[in-house]
Design a protein around this motif. Sequence first.
Motif, PDB file in Angstrom:
ATOM      1  N   ARG A  38     -24.606 -77.147  40.224  1.00  0.00           N
ATOM      2  CA  ARG A  38     -23.217 -76.279  39.544  1.00  0.00           C
ATOM      3  C   ARG A  38     -21.957 -77.363  39.179  1.00  0.00           C
ATOM      4  N   GLU A  39     -22.068 -78.328  39.804  1.00  0.00           N
ATOM      5  CA  GLU A  39     -20.449 -78.619  39.972  1.00  0.00           C
ATOM      6  C   GLU A  39     -20.341 -79.991  39.518  1.00  0.00           C
ATOM      7  N   GLN A  40     -21.085 -80.917  39.441  1.00  0.00           N
ATOM      8  CA  GLN A  40     -21.478 -82.178  38.299  1.00  0.00           C
ATOM      9  C   GLN A  40     -22.930 -82.607  37.759  1.00  0.00           C
ATOM     10  N   LEU A  41     -23.678 -80.957  37.210  1.00  0.00           N
ATOM     11  CA  LEU A  41     -24.050 -80.884  36.405  1.00  0.00           C
ATOM     12  C   LEU A  41     -24.314 -79.566  35.253  1.00  0.00           C
ATOM     13  N   ALA A  42     -23.154 -79.451  34.835  1.00  0.00           N
ATOM     14  CA  ALA A  42     -22.030 -78.125  34.372  1.00  0.00           C
ATOM     15  C   ALA A  42     -22.705 -77.777  32.775  1.00  0.00           C
ATOM     16  N   LEU A  43     -22.765 -79.183  32.561  1.00  0.00           N
ATOM     17  CA  LEU A  43     -23.378 -78.439  30.746  1.00  0.00           C
ATOM     18  C   LEU A  43     -25.336 -78.343  31.209  1.00  0.00           C
ATOM     19  N   SER A  44     -25.361 -79.295  32.236  1.00  0.00           N
ATOM     20  CA  SER A  44     -26.621 -77.852  32.210  1.00  0.00           C
ATOM     21  C   SER A  44     -26.976 -77.075  32.508  1.00  0.00           C
ATOM     22  N   VAL A  45     -26.081 -76.627  33.904  1.00  0.00           N
ATOM     23  CA  VAL A  45     -25.464 -74.734  34.232  1.00  0.00           C
ATOM     24  C   VAL A  45     -25.573 -74.055  32.462  1.00  0.00           C
ATOM     25  N   ASN A  46     -24.752 -74.413  31.589  1.00  0.00           N
ATOM     26  CA  ASN A  46     -24.356 -73.908  30.687  1.00  0.00           C
ATOM     27  C   ASN A  46     -25.239 -73.378  29.896  1.00  0.00           C
ATOM     28  N   ARG A  47     -26.606 -74.646  29.824  1.00  0.00           N
ATOM     29  CA  ARG A  47     -27.066 -74.365  28.296  1.00  0.00           C
ATOM     30  C   ARG A  47     -28.001 -73.605  28.940  1.00  0.00           C
ATOM     31  N   VAL A  48     -28.231 -73.643  30.419  1.00  0.00           N
ATOM     32  CA  VAL A  48     -29.317 -72.693  31.266  1.00  0.00           C
ATOM     33  C   VAL A  48     -28.939 -71.212  30.725  1.00  0.00           C
ATOM     34  N   MET A  49     -27.433 -71.199  30.971  1.00  0.00           N
ATOM     35  CA  MET A  49     -27.114 -69.404  31.213  1.00  0.00           C
ATOM     36  C   MET A  49     -26.685 -69.344  29.960  1.00  0.00           C
ATOM     37  N   ALA A  50     -26.772 -69.992  28.866  1.00  0.00           N
ATOM     38  CA  ALA A  50     -26.115 -69.641  27.370  1.00  0.00           C
ATOM     39  C   ALA A  50     -28.133 -69.076  27.234  1.00  0.00           C
ATOM     40  N   GLU A  51     -29.055 -69.835  26.931  1.00  0.00           N
ATOM     41  CA  GLU A  51     -30.226 -69.611  26.548  1.00  0.00           C
ATOM     42  C   GLU A  51     -30.369 -68.979  27.479  1.00  0.00           C
ATOM     43  N   GLY A  52     -30.786 -68.330  28.577  1.00  0.00           N
ATOM     44  CA  GLY A  52     -31.347 -67.548  29.601  1.00  0.00           C
ATOM     45  C   GLY A  52     -30.092 -66.440  29.420  1.00  0.00           C
ATOM     46  N   SER A  53     -29.078 -66.086  28.684  1.00  0.00           N
ATOM     47  CA  SER A  53     -28.892 -64.934  28.549  1.00  0.00           C
ATOM     48  C   SER A  53     -28.140 -64.409  30.165  1.00  0.00           C
ATOM     49  N   LEU A  54     -27.797 -65.132  30.512  1.00  0.00           N
ATOM     50  CA  LEU A  54     -27.283 -64.366  31.854  1.00  0.00           C
ATOM     51  C   LEU A  54     -25.825 -65.716  32.894  1.00  0.00           C
TER      52      LEU A  54
END
Length: 370
Positions: A38-54
Amino acid sequence: MYVAVKGGERAIDNAHAWLAEERRGDTDVPELSIAQIREQLALSVNRVMAEGSLYDPDLAALAIKQSRGDLIEAIFLIRAYRTTLPRFGTSRPVATAHMACDRRISATFKDLPGGQILGPTFDYTHRLLDFKLAAEGDAPPPAPQKGDAAPADVPHVTGFLNQEGLIEEAPADDTPPPDLTREPLELPAERALRLQALARGDEGFVLSMAYSTQRGYARNHAFVGELRIGAVAVEMDIPELGFAVEIGEITLTECETVNQFTGSKTQPPQFTRGYGLVFGQTERKAISMALVDRALRWEELGEDYTGAPAQDAEFVLYHADNIQATGFLEHIKLPHYVDFQSELELVRKLRRDVQDRADAAAAQHPEAAE
Protein backbone atom coordinates in the motif's frame (compact mmCIF):
# COMPACT_ATOMS: atom_id res chain seq x y z
CA MET A 1 -13.14 -24.14 -15.63
CA TYR A 2 -10.96 -27.05 -16.72
CA VAL A 3 -13.51 -29.80 -16.06
CA ALA A 4 -12.29 -32.03 -18.84
CA VAL A 5 -8.56 -32.12 -18.11
CA LYS A 6 -6.97 -35.33 -16.93
CA GLY A 7 -7.32 -35.65 -13.19
CA GLY A 8 -10.32 -33.32 -12.88
CA GLU A 9 -10.70 -31.65 -9.49
CA ARG A 10 -7.52 -33.20 -8.14
CA ALA A 11 -5.48 -31.59 -10.92
CA ILE A 12 -7.18 -28.25 -10.27
CA ASP A 13 -6.44 -28.45 -6.53
CA ASN A 14 -2.81 -29.22 -7.29
CA ALA A 15 -2.65 -26.28 -9.70
CA HIS A 16 -4.00 -23.99 -6.97
CA ALA A 17 -1.45 -25.30 -4.48
CA TRP A 18 1.37 -24.77 -6.96
CA LEU A 19 0.09 -21.25 -7.65
CA ALA A 20 0.18 -20.43 -3.93
CA GLU A 21 3.74 -21.75 -3.73
CA GLU A 22 4.82 -19.66 -6.71
CA ARG A 23 3.10 -16.61 -5.28
CA ARG A 24 5.03 -16.90 -2.02
CA GLY A 25 8.34 -17.44 -3.78
CA ASP A 26 11.56 -18.18 -1.91
CA THR A 27 10.63 -18.57 1.77
CA ASP A 28 14.09 -17.31 2.76
CA VAL A 29 12.96 -13.87 1.50
CA PRO A 30 10.64 -11.99 3.89
CA GLU A 31 7.03 -11.96 2.79
CA LEU A 32 5.55 -8.70 1.52
CA SER A 33 3.04 -7.14 3.87
CA ILE A 34 -0.15 -5.40 2.79
CA ALA A 35 1.16 -2.19 4.36
CA GLN A 36 4.38 -2.37 2.31
CA ILE A 37 2.44 -2.77 -0.93
CA ARG A 38 0.00 0.00 0.00
CA GLU A 39 2.72 2.47 0.94
CA GLN A 40 5.53 1.63 -1.51
CA LEU A 41 3.59 0.49 -4.58
CA ALA A 42 1.00 3.24 -4.27
CA LEU A 43 0.66 3.90 -8.01
CA SER A 44 -0.20 0.26 -8.66
CA VAL A 45 -2.68 0.39 -5.78
CA ASN A 46 -4.23 3.53 -7.30
CA ARG A 47 -4.67 1.86 -10.68
CA VAL A 48 -6.33 -1.20 -9.16
CA MET A 49 -8.73 1.02 -7.21
CA ALA A 50 -9.57 3.13 -10.25
CA GLU A 51 -10.18 0.30 -12.69
CA GLY A 52 -11.77 -1.86 -10.02
CA SER A 53 -14.24 0.92 -9.13
CA LEU A 54 -13.60 0.54 -5.40
CA TYR A 55 -11.71 3.00 -3.23
CA ASP A 56 -9.95 0.92 -0.60
CA PRO A 57 -6.12 0.96 -0.59
CA ASP A 58 -5.85 -2.04 1.75
CA LEU A 59 -8.08 -4.26 -0.39
CA ALA A 60 -6.28 -3.14 -3.55
CA ALA A 61 -2.92 -4.00 -1.94
CA LEU A 62 -4.28 -7.42 -0.92
CA ALA A 63 -5.46 -8.05 -4.48
CA ILE A 64 -2.02 -7.14 -5.84
CA LYS A 65 -0.39 -9.56 -3.41
CA GLN A 66 -2.83 -12.35 -4.21
CA SER A 67 -2.43 -11.84 -7.97
CA ARG A 68 1.38 -11.90 -7.81
CA GLY A 69 1.50 -8.36 -9.16
CA ASP A 70 -0.75 -9.01 -12.16
CA LEU A 71 -2.72 -5.76 -12.01
CA ILE A 72 -5.50 -6.89 -14.34
CA GLU A 73 -6.05 -9.99 -12.22
CA ALA A 74 -6.03 -7.75 -9.14
CA ILE A 75 -8.64 -5.48 -10.75
CA PHE A 76 -10.73 -8.59 -11.48
CA LEU A 77 -10.53 -9.62 -7.81
CA ILE A 78 -11.58 -6.15 -6.63
CA ARG A 79 -14.52 -5.96 -9.03
CA ALA A 80 -15.70 -9.42 -8.00
CA TYR A 81 -15.50 -8.47 -4.31
CA ARG A 82 -17.27 -5.18 -4.99
CA THR A 83 -20.36 -7.02 -6.23
CA THR A 84 -20.80 -8.58 -2.77
CA LEU A 85 -21.00 -5.25 -0.95
CA PRO A 86 -24.32 -3.64 -0.01
CA ARG A 87 -24.95 -0.06 -1.03
CA PHE A 88 -26.34 2.17 1.70
CA GLY A 89 -26.70 5.34 -0.33
CA THR A 90 -24.97 7.76 -2.65
CA SER A 91 -22.63 10.61 -1.87
CA ARG A 92 -22.81 14.17 -3.07
CA PRO A 93 -20.67 15.19 -6.06
CA VAL A 94 -17.18 15.92 -4.74
CA ALA A 95 -16.12 19.57 -4.80
CA THR A 96 -12.71 19.49 -6.46
CA ALA A 97 -12.46 23.30 -6.16
CA HIS A 98 -11.94 22.65 -2.44
CA MET A 99 -9.25 20.02 -3.06
CA ALA A 100 -6.21 20.08 -0.77
CA CYS A 101 -3.73 19.91 -3.64
CA ASP A 102 -0.48 17.97 -3.43
CA ARG A 103 0.14 18.71 -7.09
CA ARG A 104 -1.39 21.36 -9.35
CA ILE A 105 0.02 22.39 -12.71
CA SER A 106 -1.22 24.24 -15.76
CA ALA A 107 0.21 24.25 -19.28
CA THR A 108 -1.89 27.27 -20.25
CA PHE A 109 -1.32 29.85 -17.48
CA LYS A 110 2.06 30.33 -15.83
CA ASP A 111 0.85 32.60 -13.03
CA LEU A 112 -2.39 31.44 -11.50
CA PRO A 113 -3.95 31.99 -8.07
CA GLY A 114 -2.55 29.43 -5.68
CA GLY A 115 0.52 28.95 -7.84
CA GLN A 116 1.92 25.94 -9.61
CA ILE A 117 2.57 23.04 -7.22
CA LEU A 118 4.93 20.46 -8.69
CA GLY A 119 4.33 17.91 -5.96
CA PRO A 120 5.59 14.30 -6.16
CA THR A 121 6.28 13.68 -9.84
CA PHE A 122 8.60 11.76 -12.15
CA ASP A 123 8.50 14.63 -14.66
CA TYR A 124 11.88 16.07 -13.73
CA THR A 125 13.77 12.88 -12.93
CA HIS A 126 16.49 11.63 -15.28
CA ARG A 127 15.01 8.12 -15.62
CA LEU A 128 18.27 6.60 -14.39
CA LEU A 129 18.22 3.52 -12.19
CA ASP A 130 18.88 4.43 -8.57
CA PHE A 131 21.01 1.58 -7.28
CA LYS A 132 20.89 3.01 -3.77
CA LEU A 133 17.37 1.59 -3.59
CA ALA A 134 18.84 -1.90 -3.96
CA ALA A 135 20.92 -1.46 -0.82
CA GLU A 136 19.81 -3.15 2.37
CA GLY A 137 18.21 -0.72 4.79
CA ASP A 138 18.22 2.34 2.57
CA ALA A 139 18.53 5.65 4.40
CA PRO A 140 15.41 7.74 4.77
CA PRO A 141 15.09 10.46 2.12
CA PRO A 142 15.78 14.05 3.13
CA ALA A 143 12.78 15.99 4.35
CA PRO A 144 11.18 17.96 1.51
CA GLN A 145 11.20 21.72 1.60
CA LYS A 146 7.67 22.87 2.13
CA GLY A 147 6.47 25.99 0.39
CA ASP A 148 3.40 28.03 1.11
CA ALA A 149 0.32 25.96 1.78
CA ALA A 150 -2.26 25.85 -0.96
CA PRO A 151 -5.36 27.93 -0.27
CA ALA A 152 -8.49 26.21 0.98
CA ASP A 153 -10.34 27.09 -2.22
CA VAL A 154 -8.41 26.51 -5.42
CA PRO A 155 -10.46 27.76 -8.39
CA HIS A 156 -10.19 25.91 -11.66
CA VAL A 157 -8.09 27.46 -14.39
CA THR A 158 -10.87 27.09 -16.94
CA GLY A 159 -12.87 29.52 -14.84
CA PHE A 160 -10.56 32.33 -16.01
CA LEU A 161 -11.41 31.61 -19.62
CA ASN A 162 -15.05 31.32 -18.70
CA GLN A 163 -15.03 34.90 -17.41
CA GLU A 164 -14.45 36.10 -21.00
CA GLY A 165 -16.85 33.63 -22.55
CA LEU A 166 -13.97 31.95 -24.39
CA ILE A 167 -14.77 28.42 -23.26
CA GLU A 168 -17.96 26.45 -23.47
CA GLU A 169 -20.23 26.52 -20.47
CA ALA A 170 -20.59 23.26 -18.62
CA PRO A 171 -24.29 22.41 -18.97
CA ALA A 172 -26.26 22.39 -15.73
CA ASP A 173 -27.99 19.04 -15.36
CA ASP A 174 -29.27 17.61 -12.09
CA THR A 175 -30.43 14.36 -13.67
CA PRO A 176 -28.88 11.40 -11.81
CA PRO A 177 -26.36 9.78 -14.16
CA PRO A 178 -26.66 6.10 -15.06
CA ASP A 179 -24.57 3.69 -13.00
CA LEU A 180 -22.25 1.54 -15.09
CA THR A 181 -21.47 -0.67 -12.10
CA ARG A 182 -25.12 -1.74 -11.92
CA GLU A 183 -26.40 -1.52 -15.47
CA PRO A 184 -24.70 -2.82 -18.62
CA LEU A 185 -23.33 -0.36 -21.15
CA GLU A 186 -25.81 0.59 -23.85
CA LEU A 187 -25.32 2.80 -26.89
CA PRO A 188 -25.81 5.59 -27.65
CA ALA A 189 -24.12 6.52 -24.38
CA GLU A 190 -24.41 9.99 -22.86
CA ARG A 191 -21.28 11.74 -21.69
CA ALA A 192 -21.72 10.81 -18.03
CA LEU A 193 -21.77 7.13 -18.96
CA ARG A 194 -18.82 7.50 -21.31
CA LEU A 195 -16.78 9.13 -18.56
CA GLN A 196 -17.57 6.25 -16.20
CA ALA A 197 -16.42 3.73 -18.78
CA LEU A 198 -13.20 5.65 -19.41
CA ALA A 199 -12.50 6.11 -15.69
CA ARG A 200 -12.48 2.33 -15.14
CA GLY A 201 -11.10 1.49 -18.56
CA ASP A 202 -7.69 -0.07 -19.07
CA GLU A 203 -5.00 2.57 -18.69
CA GLY A 204 -2.95 1.25 -21.58
CA PHE A 205 -5.91 1.18 -23.96
CA VAL A 206 -7.12 4.67 -23.01
CA LEU A 207 -3.54 5.93 -23.34
CA SER A 208 -3.27 4.47 -26.85
CA MET A 209 -6.57 6.05 -27.88
CA ALA A 210 -5.43 9.41 -26.48
CA TYR A 211 -2.09 9.13 -28.27
CA SER A 212 -3.87 8.43 -31.54
CA THR A 213 -5.77 11.72 -31.21
CA GLN A 214 -2.49 13.59 -30.81
CA ARG A 215 -1.13 11.98 -33.97
CA GLY A 216 -4.00 13.36 -36.02
CA TYR A 217 -6.71 10.71 -35.77
CA ALA A 218 -9.36 13.05 -34.34
CA ARG A 219 -8.28 16.70 -34.85
CA ASN A 220 -7.70 16.91 -31.14
CA HIS A 221 -4.98 19.47 -30.32
CA ALA A 222 -5.27 19.83 -26.57
CA PHE A 223 -3.62 21.85 -23.82
CA VAL A 224 -3.66 20.73 -20.22
CA GLY A 225 -5.64 23.57 -18.73
CA GLU A 226 -5.10 22.10 -15.30
CA LEU A 227 -3.96 18.90 -13.67
CA ARG A 228 -4.51 18.59 -9.94
CA ILE A 229 -3.98 15.81 -7.42
CA GLY A 230 -5.13 15.95 -3.84
CA ALA A 231 -7.62 15.02 -1.16
CA VAL A 232 -11.31 15.90 -1.31
CA ALA A 233 -14.03 15.40 1.24
CA VAL A 234 -16.84 12.94 0.56
CA GLU A 235 -20.20 14.03 1.89
CA MET A 236 -23.44 12.11 2.19
CA ASP A 237 -26.95 13.32 2.88
CA ILE A 238 -28.44 11.80 6.03
CA PRO A 239 -32.26 11.95 5.79
CA GLU A 240 -32.70 11.65 9.56
CA LEU A 241 -30.50 14.70 10.11
CA GLY A 242 -31.69 16.78 7.19
CA PHE A 243 -28.18 17.78 6.13
CA ALA A 244 -24.98 16.29 4.71
CA VAL A 245 -22.12 14.99 6.82
CA GLU A 246 -18.54 14.29 5.83
CA ILE A 247 -17.96 10.53 5.84
CA GLY A 248 -14.36 10.46 4.67
CA GLU A 249 -11.69 11.76 2.37
CA ILE A 250 -10.31 10.35 -0.87
CA THR A 251 -7.41 11.24 -3.14
CA LEU A 252 -8.28 12.07 -6.73
CA THR A 253 -6.55 13.15 -9.92
CA GLU A 254 -8.47 15.63 -12.05
CA CYS A 255 -7.53 16.87 -15.51
CA GLU A 256 -9.24 19.49 -17.64
CA THR A 257 -8.00 19.99 -21.16
CA VAL A 258 -8.61 23.05 -23.32
CA ASN A 259 -9.17 22.36 -27.00
CA GLN A 260 -9.44 24.80 -29.86
CA PHE A 261 -12.81 24.79 -31.62
CA THR A 262 -13.40 26.76 -34.81
CA GLY A 263 -17.14 26.71 -34.39
CA SER A 264 -20.05 25.03 -36.14
CA LYS A 265 -23.55 25.88 -37.37
CA THR A 266 -24.78 25.98 -33.78
CA GLN A 267 -21.66 26.92 -31.79
CA PRO A 268 -19.40 30.02 -32.00
CA PRO A 269 -15.58 29.73 -32.12
CA GLN A 270 -14.39 29.02 -28.60
CA PHE A 271 -12.39 26.60 -26.52
CA THR A 272 -13.96 23.32 -25.55
CA ARG A 273 -13.28 20.97 -22.67
CA GLY A 274 -12.07 17.44 -22.12
CA TYR A 275 -12.35 15.95 -18.66
CA GLY A 276 -10.76 13.19 -16.62
CA LEU A 277 -11.24 12.20 -12.97
CA VAL A 278 -9.59 9.12 -11.48
CA PHE A 279 -8.95 7.63 -8.02
CA GLY A 280 -5.52 8.25 -6.50
CA GLN A 281 -2.48 9.75 -8.18
CA THR A 282 -3.14 8.52 -11.69
CA GLU A 283 -2.28 11.48 -13.89
CA ARG A 284 -1.39 9.61 -17.10
CA LYS A 285 -4.82 8.01 -17.00
CA ALA A 286 -6.59 11.29 -16.20
CA ILE A 287 -4.94 13.13 -19.11
CA SER A 288 -5.66 10.24 -21.49
CA MET A 289 -9.25 10.15 -20.32
CA ALA A 290 -9.67 13.88 -20.99
CA LEU A 291 -8.30 13.58 -24.53
CA VAL A 292 -10.55 10.66 -25.40
CA ASP A 293 -13.55 12.34 -23.78
CA ARG A 294 -13.06 15.35 -26.05
CA ALA A 295 -12.67 13.17 -29.15
CA LEU A 296 -15.95 11.38 -28.37
CA ARG A 297 -17.81 14.70 -28.20
CA TRP A 298 -17.56 15.39 -31.95
CA GLU A 299 -21.27 14.82 -32.59
CA GLU A 300 -22.64 17.03 -29.82
CA LEU A 301 -20.29 19.83 -30.92
CA GLY A 302 -21.35 19.55 -34.56
CA GLU A 303 -17.94 18.47 -35.83
CA ASP A 304 -17.26 16.18 -38.76
CA TYR A 305 -16.67 12.49 -38.14
CA THR A 306 -13.23 11.71 -39.55
CA GLY A 307 -13.36 7.96 -39.00
CA ALA A 308 -10.79 8.14 -36.21
CA PRO A 309 -10.95 5.21 -33.75
CA ALA A 310 -11.12 7.59 -30.78
CA GLN A 311 -14.29 9.17 -32.23
CA ASP A 312 -16.09 5.83 -32.43
CA ALA A 313 -17.93 5.44 -29.11
CA GLU A 314 -18.78 1.80 -29.74
CA PHE A 315 -15.16 0.92 -30.55
CA VAL A 316 -13.72 2.82 -27.58
CA LEU A 317 -16.22 1.93 -24.88
CA TYR A 318 -16.68 -1.74 -25.74
CA HIS A 319 -12.92 -2.36 -25.89
CA ALA A 320 -11.74 -0.21 -22.96
CA ASP A 321 -12.78 -2.63 -20.21
CA ASN A 322 -9.81 -4.88 -19.47
CA ILE A 323 -11.88 -7.35 -17.44
CA GLN A 324 -14.28 -8.02 -20.29
CA ALA A 325 -11.37 -8.17 -22.72
CA THR A 326 -9.42 -10.56 -20.49
CA GLY A 327 -12.39 -12.87 -20.01
CA PHE A 328 -13.09 -13.12 -23.71
CA LEU A 329 -9.41 -13.48 -24.60
CA GLU A 330 -8.52 -16.08 -21.99
CA HIS A 331 -11.59 -18.24 -22.50
CA ILE A 332 -9.96 -19.62 -25.66
CA LYS A 333 -7.43 -21.51 -23.52
CA LEU A 334 -10.24 -23.49 -21.90
CA PRO A 335 -11.20 -26.88 -23.39
CA HIS A 336 -12.83 -26.60 -26.82
CA TYR A 337 -12.45 -30.26 -27.72
CA VAL A 338 -15.87 -30.74 -29.29
CA ASP A 339 -15.69 -27.52 -31.25
CA PHE A 340 -12.23 -28.34 -32.55
CA GLN A 341 -13.19 -31.89 -33.50
CA SER A 342 -16.11 -30.61 -35.58
CA GLU A 343 -13.85 -28.11 -37.35
CA LEU A 344 -11.21 -30.80 -37.81
CA GLU A 345 -13.74 -33.07 -39.51
CA LEU A 346 -14.92 -30.17 -41.68
CA VAL A 347 -11.39 -29.41 -42.86
CA ARG A 348 -10.76 -33.11 -43.58
CA LYS A 349 -13.99 -33.30 -45.60
CA LEU A 350 -13.09 -30.17 -47.58
CA ARG A 351 -9.66 -31.62 -48.35
CA ARG A 352 -11.26 -34.91 -49.48
CA ASP A 353 -13.63 -32.99 -51.73
CA VAL A 354 -10.75 -31.07 -53.29
CA GLN A 355 -8.79 -34.29 -53.82
CA ASP A 356 -11.85 -36.06 -55.31
CA ARG A 357 -12.35 -33.24 -57.80
CA ALA A 358 -8.68 -33.34 -58.72
CA ASP A 359 -8.82 -37.13 -59.23
CA ALA A 360 -11.98 -36.79 -61.35
CA ALA A 361 -10.35 -34.13 -63.51
CA ALA A 362 -7.26 -36.29 -63.95
CA ALA A 363 -9.40 -39.30 -64.99
CA GLN A 364 -11.20 -37.23 -67.66
CA HIS A 365 -7.99 -35.77 -69.03
CA PRO A 366 -5.20 -38.30 -68.48
CA GLU A 367 -2.92 -36.47 -70.95
CA ALA A 368 -2.98 -33.39 -68.71
CA ALA A 369 -1.98 -35.48 -65.72
CA GLU A 370 1.03 -36.80 -67.65
